[in-house]
Structure formats: C-alpha cells, structure tokens
Write an enzyme that holds these catalytic residues in place. Structure first.
Site: not given
Length: 627
Positions: A540, A337, A536
C-alpha cells in the site's frame, strides 16, 4: 539520531556539556537574581542609599533579567528578523531612559519568568522522548564462546545471543532461540496484554520480559531498533511545524516590525504636535510596545501540538510532524486496505461439509492429519481448526505437495487428496449436495477445498480471511464523526462485497493493483475531500504516499511503513484511528482557543493603555500572564 541510544554512555564519559553550562540551568537562577535585585533596589531607595549603589543594583537586575532575551534578539537581528524578545528589550531600555528602572526590571523579570515556565511546560510534553530512552537497559548479558559476559548495550553485535531473565527489558530487536515467556510489548505496539513468545518469535527492544527465561539472537544493533526509530520520529515530529505554526511565525515578523514602527511614530508625533509632554508619552509608548507584543500568540500553537504529539506517542500513535497532526483533523474520508487492516490477514476455517456417511469430527481429523505436514497458510488453518476442537491427529506417509493445486498423503493405507476444485474435479463426478454447498460458499467469497479418500468424495472445507471483531464498531465511529469510509483491495469483488456488507463501508473498490489504489485515492479526494489511507505500509506504500494522510497500521518492525506513512500505529489496533482523529481535532480546537484568547488579551491591554493609563508593571503582568 542513531546515536541517541548511547546517551547514557556519553554522559558517563563526560562527552556532553555539564548542566551548569546550559541556558536551561542558568535562566531560572537568573530570574531569582533579577527578583532579588529589584527588591534590593526598592529597599535601598527607602533607606536613601547612594544613587550610584542603587544604579548598580538596577543594572544588575537588567543584566540578569535581559541577558538571554538580548542574546536571542541579537541573533534574530543578524538573521534580519525581529521577534518579541526585541520588543521586550526595547521596552525595558525605554523605561530606563525615562528613569523608570523598576518598571523595566519588573518587565524583564516577568518576561524571563514566563520563558522559564514556558520551557517547563513544553519540556513536560517532550518527556515522551526521555521516557522512551529509559526503556533501554544500560547493560546486557551476552553468551560468547561458551561464556556469559555483561557488556554495554551499544557493544551488542548482530548474531549475539542475549540472555534475558524475568523482569528484564530486552535491549535489541531479536528472535527467540530458546525459552518461553510472556512479553509486555505496550511501549512499542501499545498492546495492553502481554504477548506469548517462544522459539522463532520476534521481540523488540524496550519491551519487558515477564516470567520466563529467553535466549534472544540480536537481529539489529542497538542504534537501529524499532525503538530507536520511534524515538527519532517523535523527536523530529516535535521539531517540525504545522501550517498554522509556520503562519504565526511569519506573522510574528510582520507584526513585530509594525509594532516598532507604530511605537516610533507614537513617540514622535504627539509631542511634536504639542498634544502631550515627551516623557509621559514615551512611557506610554513603552507600555504599548509591551502589551502589544505577540508572545502568547506565538506560543499558542507549538505548545498544543507538541503536547498532542507526546500524548499520541504514549498511546502508540506516532505523528511524523505537526503538519500531519493538523491535517488529520481536516480529513473527510478514510480509505482502508482490506487484508490485514479490516481483516486479520490470516485464513480460518468457516465451514465444514462432510458427506452423510462420515461425521464432521472424523472428516476434519482426516483432512487435518494430511494438512499438518504442509506449511501453506490454508493448511495451517485446517490444522488449527482441528486442534481447537481437541481432535487428535494421526501420522501420514508419502506426503506430497502439488504447488498451486493441493496435497496428498497416505493415511491408514488409504490415499487422501485435498485440493482446489479445478484440480480435484478432474477425478470424477461430484455429489449434488457438495456441488450446491460449493457454489453457495464460493458466492460468499470463501476459498473451497475438496477432499477425496481412496477415490471417494468425503467432503469439502471452506476458508476465509477473518474480519477484525472491532472493524464494524470503528467504521460506525468514523461515520459518527461525519467521515466517509471506503475499502480498497486487490481481492476479487465477491470477497470484497461480502466483507463490505459486514462492516458497512460506503464504497468498495476491488481487484486493484497497487497503482490502481493511487488512482482511487485521488478520485475520492476529488469528490469527497482530504483522504486518510490506512494500510500495511508495503503493497500500500504508493497509496499511503498519495493520500492527504498516510496511516500505517501494525508497523512494529516494518521499515516501509515507518518511512512511507505520515502517521504510524504501533500495533494492530483499529481503535487508534478514531483516537488519532479525535486527538488531532482536539489539538486544533485548543490551538484556536489559545489564539482567540491571546488576541483578545492583546486588544484589551492596548485599549487599557490608552483609556485607563495602564501602568507598565500591570501591562507586563497582563501580557506575561496570558502567555
């Protein structure tokens, strides 16, 4: 598991079994009894003592050396399983049947000694849990109704005000209400340097307050802290099994059954055909049963994985089980991410472009003075930029925030407006110099804010999320390991491409919703192989759950990350990712080295049993020595 934090109190109240009632206490002592009985039997034979006395001493050696093995074998039989304990007990009883008591007793002695050493080795790996438990203080000073009282940690309630003195460990997760200090968070987040804490900052149970006094309001009871969840995860991870370990356990059942069947045939067939006498052949069969037992093979995997899980926990990497430790060694790609993972997740001022008639410092002073009244993250970034340059801010009046557009206030009797181009460009023509700068900065993926003072344009400010300093080095390290790297983000393509060019990722996927990240992870898995997703743990979460291995980053206090991910990094440290991959590869390599060694020893001992008539004591020594 939630009651684990009360272990010390349970011991004090006598709710746990005394040590002398446990197998761990008895087994090493019975090993000594077995050895003494063997030596006594040998001495009695030399002194030509009565046969009945020698038999009693031999029986004692068998009971002391075989009681726990027999217990385990019987429990396995009741579950319709055959294990190595059954093979050892049968071999020892077989030796006694042909009047080879000493060989059988030595077998039981070495087998039980091997178990004690094995438990000790694995126990050392499990020290991670005991060392984490030591992070809990037993008592805490709590301020209630104007008085300070010392109470047990498990009696702390949510909302209690806890007084933390220098050098004390923080007993629960909480928020600082008064005071300022540096706190050593390394047991929880793995950070090497102490972290400054002041009013409004969160602190974690098990961390160490250093030089200042802190008043901390409890946010959770002691049974529900980040530390308690870490202990639970490590404990469950050490008890869970990797695929290789599960395979070897199934193999042990089949293998042990085949060995018993083969030995039974070996006992009957050669004497029946007149090839050898029964007694000599029976003894050889007991040797064969002993050396063919897969003890070392069975212990080769759990010992390695438990050790690796414990080592990871000490470094701030929490594997949720052996399956994920083993699986991480097989990944072919890592998907990151962007926000908060490859970047810091906080905007910072990157460019300041004032008009020619005003200096950069004066322009920043005007903008930061107005923005100092705003709570918006972009406003805080502007204020921080001014403070970092030592620029003194001025007071403003009539401050007003226009949601989604900008802010305005009166500074030195002049109206100052700061906002997005879409909002402020309605106020008149824009200077060519600033227009050129605005387009250039927006093409770089930066957020641009325009500033007007009394209707006149005085400049613009560009901001962007900051790339982690170590991000490029970590991605280069992953490339060096032969791993492809992708970046997944909900941000716009321009911003994504700008970040991607700086860090050197192989693939960029931008403008993604959480469900889109799931699709991309599946696509990468189809084309490249097993994928680890790093995020995180909140937006996600679907992608973390979909990936072969989900890695939650910076997860201290993040419930979703602890629940969703297969691997949790207890700190915002990207370098833990290559470390975790290296640890998993090393653990897997050691496992296969162990397996190869164990199989090699078994083959060598079986050949020796037939070719050089290996005696039972030497067979036992080789077998248990390899374990």
């Amino acid at each position: 598991m939630a009651t684990i934090v009360f272990e010390q109190e349970q011991v004090e109240q006598g709710n746990e079994r005394p040590a002398w009632q446990t197998q761990a206490w008895w087994e090493p002592r019975l090993v000594v009894v077995t050895l003494v009985a063997i030596l006594s039997s040998l001495a009695l034979e030399r002194l030509e003592a009565p046969a009945a006395l020698i038999l009693i001493v031999n029986v004692i050696s068998y009971i002391a050396g075989g009681i726990f093995g027999a217990k385990t074998a019987i429990e396995s039989l009741l579950q319709r399983r055959i294990d190595v304990d059954m093979l050892m007990i049968l071999a020892a009883l077989g030796a006694a049947l042909v009047d080879q008591w000493h060989e059988g007793a030595i077998l039981l002695f070495l087998f039980s000694l091997s178990n004690v050493l094995q438990d000790y080795a694995i126990g050392r790996s499990r020290q991670a849990i005991r060392s984490l438990l030591k992070l809990y203080p037993s008592e805490a000073k709590v301020k209630r109704n104007g008085t300070v009282e010392v109470i047990k940690v498990n009696l702390i309630k949510v909302g209690d005000l806890i007084l933390i003195e220098p050098g004390e460990r923080i007993p629960v997760d909480g928020m600082v209400k008064a005071g300022r200090s540096a706190v050593d968070q390394s047991p929880i987040t793995g950070e090497s340097m102490p972290v400054e804490k002041s009013v409004g900052d969160k602190v974690f149970a098990g961390t160490l307050n250093q030089q200042g006094m802190l008043d901390v309001e409890a946010l959770q009871p002691a049974s529900d802290t980040v530390l308690a969840r870490i202990i639970k995860m490590v404990e469950e991870a050490q008890d869970s099994k990797a695929p290789t370990e599960r395979f070897l356990e199934r193999f042990e059942q089949i293998y042990a059954t085949l060995i018993i069947a083969a030995v039974a045939l070996f006992i009957v067939i050669p004497p029946a055909l007149g090839w050898v006498d029964f007694t000599h052949n029976f003894y050889r069969a007991m040797v064969l049963m002993t050396v063919a037992s897969p003890c070392a093979l069975v212990i080769s995997t759990p010992a390695s994985f438990i050790s690796a899980i414990a080592a990871g926990a000490r470094s701030g990497v929490l594997f949720k089980g052996g399956a994920y430790l083993e699986g991480l060694a097989l990944i072919k790609a890592v998907a990151f991410d962007k926000t908060g993972t490859l970047t810091l997740g906080k905007p910072a001022v990157t460019d300041i472009v004032p008009c020619s008639e005003i200096t950069e410092e004066e322009f920043l002073r005007i903008a930061a003075s107005v923005e100092s009244r705003s709570e918006h993250p972009l406003a805080k970034a502007v204020t921080n930029a001014a403070q970092s340059r030592g620029i003194k801010l001025e007071d403003v009046t009539d401050f007003e925030a226009i949601p989604g557009r900008g802010v305005q206030a009166i500074l030195n009797r002049q109206v100052v407006q700061i906002g997005s181009p879409q909002y402020l460009l309605q106020n008149g023509d824009f200077p060519a110099k600033l227009t050129e700068a605005r387009h250039r900065l927006e093409d770089e993926g930066k957020t641009v804010m325009l500033v007007q003072q009394s209707g006149k344009w005085i400049g613009l400010i560009a901001l962007a999320d900051q790339l982690r300093p170590e991000a490029k080095t970590i991605i280069d390290t992953l490339h060096g390991l032969g791993i492809k790297v992708a970046m997944l983000t909900g941000d716009n393509p321009k911003v994504a491409q700008h970040i991607a060019q700086q860090v050197g990722v192989d693939q960029v996927h931008a403008g993604l919703m959480p469900e889109d990240k799931v699709t991309v992870v599946k696509q990468i898995e189809r084309t490249t192989g097993a994928v680890a997703m790093v995020g995180d743990g909140v937006n996600d979460a679907p992608a973390l759950a979909t990936a072969s291995i989900g890695i939650a980053m910076g997860a201290a206090g993040t419930d979703v990350a602890l629940e969703t991910a297969d691997l949790v990094l207890m700190g915002d440290r990207l370098e833990l990712i290559p470390y975790a991959i290296g640890l998993s590869k090393k653990a897997r390599r050691v496992v296969w080295q162990n397996i190869s060694f164990a199989i090699g020893v078994i083959i060598l001992l079986i050949i020796s049993a037939f070719v050089v008539n290996l005696p039972l004591p030497l067979g036992v020594l080789g077998h248990e020595g390899s374990t």
